[in-house]
Design a protein around this motif. Structure first.
Motif, PDB file in Angstrom:
ATOM      1  N   LEU A 208      51.595  41.534  46.272  1.00 45.01           N
ATOM      2  CA  LEU A 208      50.675  40.396  46.462  1.00 45.01           C
ATOM      3  C   LEU A 208      49.234  40.909  46.623  1.00 45.01           C
ATOM      4  CD1 LEU A 208      49.993  37.394  47.226  1.00 45.01           C
ATOM      5  CD2 LEU A 208      50.551  38.017  49.589  1.00 45.01           C
ATOM      6  N   HIS A 209      48.312  40.283  45.908  1.00 43.56           N
ATOM      7  CA  HIS A 209      46.876  40.578  46.062  1.00 43.56           C
ATOM      8  C   HIS A 209      46.166  39.253  46.316  1.00 43.56           C
ATOM      9  CE1 HIS A 209      47.042  44.703  44.172  1.00 43.56           C
ATOM     10  NE2 HIS A 209      48.211  44.183  43.805  1.00 43.56           N
ATOM     11  N   LEU A 210      45.444  39.143  47.408  1.00 46.89           N
ATOM     12  CA  LEU A 210      44.631  37.945  47.674  1.00 46.89           C
ATOM     13  C   LEU A 210      43.184  38.394  47.828  1.00 46.89           C
ATOM     14  CD1 LEU A 210      46.913  35.920  50.119  1.00 46.89           C
ATOM     15  CD2 LEU A 210      46.317  35.329  47.759  1.00 46.89           C
ATOM     16  N   TYR A 211      42.262  37.562  47.341  1.00 49.60           N
ATOM     17  CA  TYR A 211      40.874  38.003  47.223  1.00 49.60           C
ATOM     18  C   TYR A 211      39.974  37.577  48.388  1.00 49.60           C
ATOM     19  CZ  TYR A 211      42.601  38.449  42.389  1.00 49.60           C
ATOM     20  OH  TYR A 211      43.331  38.741  41.269  1.00 49.60           O
ATOM     21  N   GLY A 212      40.533  36.907  49.384  1.00 45.17           N
ATOM     22  CA  GLY A 212      39.708  36.549  50.551  1.00 45.17           C
ATOM     23  C   GLY A 212      38.728  35.422  50.272  1.00 45.17           C
ATOM     24  N   LYS A 213      38.980  34.605  49.244  1.00 46.79           N
ATOM     25  CA  LYS A 213      38.056  33.494  48.963  1.00 46.79           C
ATOM     26  C   LYS A 213      38.284  32.384  49.979  1.00 46.79           C
ATOM     27  CE  LYS A 213      37.525  34.655  44.144  1.00 46.79           C
ATOM     28  NZ  LYS A 213      37.606  34.276  42.732  1.00 46.79           N
ATOM     29  N   LEU A 214      37.187  31.809  50.452  1.00 45.95           N
ATOM     30  CA  LEU A 214      37.285  30.897  51.592  1.00 45.95           C
ATOM     31  C   LEU A 214      37.750  29.509  51.180  1.00 45.95           C
ATOM     32  CD1 LEU A 214      34.016  32.057  53.385  1.00 45.95           C
ATOM     33  CD2 LEU A 214      36.344  32.933  53.643  1.00 45.95           C
ATOM     34  N   GLU A 215      37.571  29.154  49.908  1.00 39.39           N
ATOM     35  CA  GLU A 215      37.936  27.801  49.489  1.00 39.39           C
ATOM     36  C   GLU A 215      38.747  27.856  48.193  1.00 39.39           C
ATOM     37  OE1 GLU A 215      35.891  23.696  47.988  1.00 39.39           O
ATOM     38  OE2 GLU A 215      34.556  25.335  48.579  1.00 39.39           O
ATOM     39  N   ALA A 216      39.910  27.173  48.208  1.00 35.68           N
ATOM     40  CA  ALA A 216      40.761  27.126  47.000  1.00 35.68           C
ATOM     41  C   ALA A 216      40.371  25.904  46.176  1.00 35.68           C
ATOM     42  CB  ALA A 216      42.223  27.036  47.408  1.00 35.68           C
ATOM     43  N   ARG A 217      39.907  26.143  44.966  1.00 34.10           N
ATOM     44  CA  ARG A 217      39.584  25.031  44.059  1.00 34.10           C
ATOM     45  C   ARG A 217      40.432  25.169  42.806  1.00 34.10           C
ATOM     46  NH1 ARG A 217      34.191  26.493  45.572  1.00 34.10           N
ATOM     47  NH2 ARG A 217      33.983  27.717  43.663  1.00 34.10           N
ATOM     48  N   PRO A 218      40.780  24.021  42.146  1.00 35.89           N
ATOM     49  CA  PRO A 218      41.566  24.124  40.914  1.00 35.89           C
ATOM     50  C   PRO A 218      40.876  25.059  39.913  1.00 35.89           C
ATOM     51  CG  PRO A 218      41.348  21.827  41.582  1.00 35.89           C
ATOM     52  CD  PRO A 218      40.469  22.625  42.500  1.00 35.89           C
ATOM     53  N   GLY A 219      41.657  25.923  39.298  1.00 36.94           N
ATOM     54  CA  GLY A 219      41.107  26.835  38.284  1.00 36.94           C
ATOM     55  C   GLY A 219      40.460  28.072  38.867  1.00 36.94           C
ATOM     56  N   ARG A 220      40.276  28.131  40.196  1.00 38.41           N
ATOM     57  CA  ARG A 220      39.611  29.305  40.795  1.00 38.41           C
ATOM     58  C   ARG A 220      40.627  30.426  41.007  1.00 38.41           C
ATOM     59  NH1 ARG A 220      36.177  29.902  46.438  1.00 38.41           N
ATOM     60  NH2 ARG A 220      34.679  31.350  45.530  1.00 38.41           N
ATOM     61  N   LYS A 221      40.248  31.645  40.628  1.00 40.57           N
ATOM     62  CA  LYS A 221      41.165  32.784  40.796  1.00 40.57           C
ATOM     63  C   LYS A 221      41.168  33.220  42.255  1.00 40.57           C
ATOM     64  CE  LYS A 221      40.699  34.367  36.037  1.00 40.57           C
ATOM     65  NZ  LYS A 221      39.984  35.280  35.106  1.00 40.57           N
TER      66      LYS A 221
END
Ligand code: AMP
Length: 384
Positions: free
Chosen positions: A344-357
């Protein structure tokens, strides 16, 4: 021996590497660099970014603040980028104070589709049939020549299918032209390809060339969804793709990693779709599957070190995790831990939006088909 006074001398651990951009590519680069004892400084207009969370220093500034760019470059032994739409003036300002690798002229070519395709044609490499478009009448003429369906793409700032419109019939031309914002564009013949592949490769300062072979890619809504390595193509097709990739890196004089994306037509011919002068989403599986990841390779190249082995421990399949997976709340991360050969790799992005990696999964197996099945099952388990 490392001689810090000589610009051609290798840059060793302890030195600061400047990264223009702050997304997941910079994050994985920073992880590789910090593991090897380098310091990482990142520069972008955002804060608490995927790269900034890992870097030693996160500079938050617009790309066109050239004074900040100069300060940033002064503190770095070398500057690289993880975001190819860095303005040319930014790369030039940085280059006054530190070597920029790959050089800004490569960014200039690859961040605009007309320049990129013209370069490829001049180098004698095969590209999708296309025409330049500067007006609606250009578009009408081009589609008349190329036929329908066709794909209209803005010349600049396009990625992951942004700024694209598929023209199914000639009566939709004005709609297409308006949809992409009436901007300078290219229109391409739609290719009914057998599959898509990419070759991720690196070139060192001394011209050394290494590659990860052909990787197979499946897109969904124009965004990369799955990569499988090795690609399910004949050894001749894979060898030709590598040969063309080597020609691109050599002709451009790349120092760093570059990815070439291809369509494989139904009669086994290769057409280059586009270039990315940086580590690429299809190369993420090299982190878990190969002796040297594409990110470490980028570090080695920009620091003037010898490149590492690209040998694969095991075949692999990668599945992107887009923000859509968060539609009904946080995915079930414990479910994925039930797959012992999936990473598993997660990028630490604070907000999940459709289409966002947001992250990706990599499955490893001696049989690439099994790795492919496994990665799909693991991804499904996240939202079951
Ligand atoms: P691009 O942003 O140009 O890489 O396009 C994203 C994806 O859209 C590609 O990887 C293909 O899956 C699809 N695509 C783009 N251009 C074409 C084309 N001329 N013919 C068929 N599919 C295309």
């Amino acid at each position: 021996m490392i001689d810090s006074k000589n610009p051609n001398s290798p840059i060793g651990p302890g030195a600061a590497i400047g990264v223009l951009g702050s997304g997941q590519l910079g994050r994985m680069f920073a992880i590789a660099a910090r593991r090897m004892g380098y310091r990482v400084h990142t520069f972008s207009p955002d804060y608490d970014t995927p790269t900034g969370q890992i870097a030693d220093v996160e500079v938050v500034s617009p790309y066109d603040d050239l004074r900040e760019v100069a300060n940033f470059a002064r503190q770095a032994s070398v500057v690289t980028f993880e975001f190819e739409n860095v303005p040319t003036a930014t790369a030039e300002a940085a280059a006054r104070y530190a070597p920029v690798r790959p050089k800004g002229s490569i960014l200039h070519i690859t961040q605009q589709r007309i320049r990129e395709k013209a370069f490829l044609r001049r180098a004698g490499l095969p590209v999708t049939p296309y025409r330049e478009v500067h007006s609606l009448s250009d578009l009408e003429q081009a589609v008349f020549e190329l036929g329908c369906p066709a794909v209209l793409k803005t010349a600049a700032f396009g990625y992951d299918g942004k700024g694209q419109f598929r023209i199914e019939s000639p009566d939709r031309m004005a709609e297409a032209w308006n949809a992409i914002g009436r901007e300078e564009a290219v229109v391409e013949a739609f290719i009914d390809f057998e599959r898509e592949i990419s070759v991720v490769a690196a070139r060192g300062q001394d011209g050394q060339f290494v590659h990860y072979g052909a990787i197979e890619n499946q897109h969904s809504r124009h965004i990369l969804d799955i990569s499988i390595a090795p690609a399910r193509v004949t050894s001749e097709v894979a060898a030709q793709a590598v040969e063309m990739t080597s020609c691109v890196l050599e002709t451009l004089g790349v120092v760093g990693v570059l990815c070439v994306e291809f369509f494989v037509t139904r009669n086994g011919k290769l057409l280059i779709n586009e270039l990315a002068p940086r580590p690429h989403n299809s190369g993420h599986l090299t982190v878990d599957a190969c002796v040297t990841s594409q990110f470490e390779q980028q570090l080695r190249a920009v620091c003037g070190l010898r490149l590492g082995s690209t040998e694969m421990h095991r075949p692999a399949a990668m599945a992107n995790l887009l923000g859509d997976l968060w539609a009904n709340g946080e995915p079930d991360w414990t479910a994925v831990s039930a797959f012992p050969d999936v990473k598993l790799h997660l990028y630490g992005k604070l907000e999940a939006r459709p289409g966002r990696k947001m992250g990706h999964l990599t499955a490893l197996n001696r049989d690439p088909e099994e790795a492919y099945r496994m990665v799909l099952n693991a991804r499904r388990s996240l939202t079951r």
